[in-house]
Design a protein around this motif. Sequence first.
Motif, mmCIF file in Angstrom:
data_model
loop_
_atom_site.group_PDB
_atom_site.id
_atom_site.type_symbol
_atom_site.label_atom_id
_atom_site.label_comp_id
_atom_site.label_asym_id
_atom_site.label_seq_id
_atom_site.Cartn_x
_atom_site.Cartn_y
_atom_site.Cartn_z
ATOM 1 N N GLY A 67 0.809 -1.206 0.000
ATOM 2 C CA GLY A 67 0.000 0.000 0.000
ATOM 3 C C GLY A 67 0.838 1.249 0.000
ATOM 4 O O GLY A 67 2.064 1.210 0.090
ATOM 5 N N LYS A 68 0.131 2.347 -0.142
ATOM 6 C CA LYS A 68 0.740 3.668 -0.073
ATOM 7 C C LYS A 68 -0.071 4.497 0.915
ATOM 8 O O LYS A 68 -1.288 4.598 0.793
ATOM 9 N N VAL A 69 0.630 5.061 1.899
ATOM 10 C CA VAL A 69 0.020 5.945 2.886
ATOM 11 C C VAL A 69 0.309 7.376 2.451
ATOM 12 O O VAL A 69 1.463 7.743 2.244
ATOM 13 N N GLU A 70 -0.740 8.155 2.316
ATOM 14 C CA GLU A 70 -0.605 9.542 1.866
ATOM 15 C C GLU A 70 -1.014 10.484 2.992
ATOM 16 O O GLU A 70 -2.070 10.311 3.602
ATOM 17 N N LEU A 71 -0.172 11.467 3.275
ATOM 18 C CA LEU A 71 -0.514 12.513 4.230
ATOM 19 C C LEU A 71 -1.354 13.544 3.481
ATOM 20 O O LEU A 71 -0.834 14.430 2.811
ATOM 21 N N VAL A 72 -2.662 13.383 3.560
ATOM 22 C CA VAL A 72 -3.591 14.162 2.748
ATOM 23 C C VAL A 72 -3.662 15.619 3.188
ATOM 24 O O VAL A 72 -3.614 16.528 2.357
ATOM 25 N N SER A 73 -3.778 15.862 4.472
ATOM 26 C CA SER A 73 -3.964 17.230 4.957
ATOM 27 C C SER A 73 -2.815 18.143 4.568
ATOM 28 O O SER A 73 -3.023 19.270 4.134
ATOM 29 N N SER A 74 -1.597 17.654 4.747
ATOM 30 C CA SER A 74 -0.434 18.491 4.452
ATOM 31 C C SER A 74 0.049 18.334 3.020
ATOM 32 O O SER A 74 0.695 19.228 2.478
ATOM 33 N N GLY A 75 -0.238 17.195 2.409
ATOM 34 C CA GLY A 75 0.260 16.922 1.072
ATOM 35 C C GLY A 75 1.775 16.744 1.028
ATOM 36 O O GLY A 75 2.379 16.814 -0.041
ATOM 37 N N LEU A 76 2.380 16.499 2.182
ATOM 38 C CA LEU A 76 3.841 16.473 2.255
ATOM 39 C C LEU A 76 4.485 15.192 1.723
ATOM 40 O O LEU A 76 5.607 15.239 1.236
ATOM 41 N N ALA A 77 3.814 14.065 1.860
ATOM 42 C CA ALA A 77 4.511 12.834 1.486
ATOM 43 C C ALA A 77 3.547 11.683 1.278
ATOM 44 O O ALA A 77 2.419 11.696 1.766
ATOM 45 N N THR A 78 4.042 10.708 0.561
ATOM 46 C CA THR A 78 3.388 9.412 0.399
ATOM 47 C C THR A 78 4.439 8.359 0.725
ATOM 48 O O THR A 78 5.583 8.460 0.277
ATOM 49 N N PHE A 79 4.053 7.368 1.525
ATOM 50 C CA PHE A 79 4.974 6.337 1.987
ATOM 51 C C PHE A 79 4.474 4.952 1.611
ATOM 52 O O PHE A 79 3.271 4.693 1.655
ATOM 53 N N ASP A 80 5.402 4.062 1.281
ATOM 54 C CA ASP A 80 5.065 2.671 0.998
ATOM 55 C C ASP A 80 4.879 1.914 2.306
ATOM 56 O O ASP A 80 5.595 2.148 3.287
ATOM 57 N N VAL A 81 3.902 0.974 2.310
ATOM 58 C CA VAL A 81 3.683 0.072 3.438
ATOM 59 C C VAL A 81 3.518 -1.349 2.918
ATOM 60 O O VAL A 81 3.052 -1.555 1.793
ATOM 61 N N SER A 82 3.916 -2.307 3.756
ATOM 62 C CA SER A 82 3.839 -3.716 3.405
ATOM 63 C C SER A 82 3.771 -4.503 4.699
ATOM 64 O O SER A 82 4.527 -4.224 5.641
ATOM 65 N N PHE A 83 2.900 -5.497 4.761
ATOM 66 C CA PHE A 83 2.808 -6.288 5.989
ATOM 67 C C PHE A 83 4.074 -7.094 6.251
ATOM 68 O O PHE A 83 4.577 -7.089 7.391
ATOM 69 N N PRO A 84 4.648 -7.790 5.266
ATOM 70 C CA PRO A 84 5.888 -8.520 5.567
ATOM 71 C C PRO A 84 7.002 -7.603 6.072
ATOM 72 O O PRO A 84 7.750 -7.963 6.989
ATOM 73 N N LYS A 85 7.118 -6.414 5.522
ATOM 74 C CA LYS A 85 8.154 -5.492 5.991
ATOM 75 C C LYS A 85 7.772 -4.885 7.346
ATOM 76 O O LYS A 85 8.635 -4.542 8.149
#
Length: 145
Positions: free
Chosen positions: A19-37
């Motif tokens: 998945g990708k987690v996006e900081l919507v309110s600030s628009g500052l960043a999007t981060f990758d997420v993974s359950f195994p990691k």
Amino acid sequence: MPTRKARTTWTGGLQDGSGKVELVSSGLATFDVSFPKRTAEEADGTTSPEELIAAAHAACFSMALSAGVAAAGGTPQSLVVDVEVRLGPDPAGGFRIPDIAIHVRGKVDGLDEEGFVKAANDAKLGCPVSKALTGTTITLDAALA
């Protein structure tokens, strides 16, 4: 009072998806997420809910401690706050966050070690993120640098 928003877009199953987690309110960043990691010792360029909670808690605690030092008559020069959020097994099944450790070193004018530690303990109890995490053991290691 403001509301902040984040969004996760997930594709695939738990073990093979990501998945990708996006900081919507600030628009500052999007981060990758993974359950195994998430459950591995090395993050390998991905974040996790636990890391995001640690970041939120470190920021919130820093603000609360800065205010607490000032309220106690001190002047904060610098605060270095490290927060560790541990993922562990839940006896009822699945996973849980069993504990959180806050480590802070501060440079302040006008407060001795005892006054700083008291302000840090008050910040631990009063920080809104700490309050949201009730039910999880939160430890504190606070000292002047």
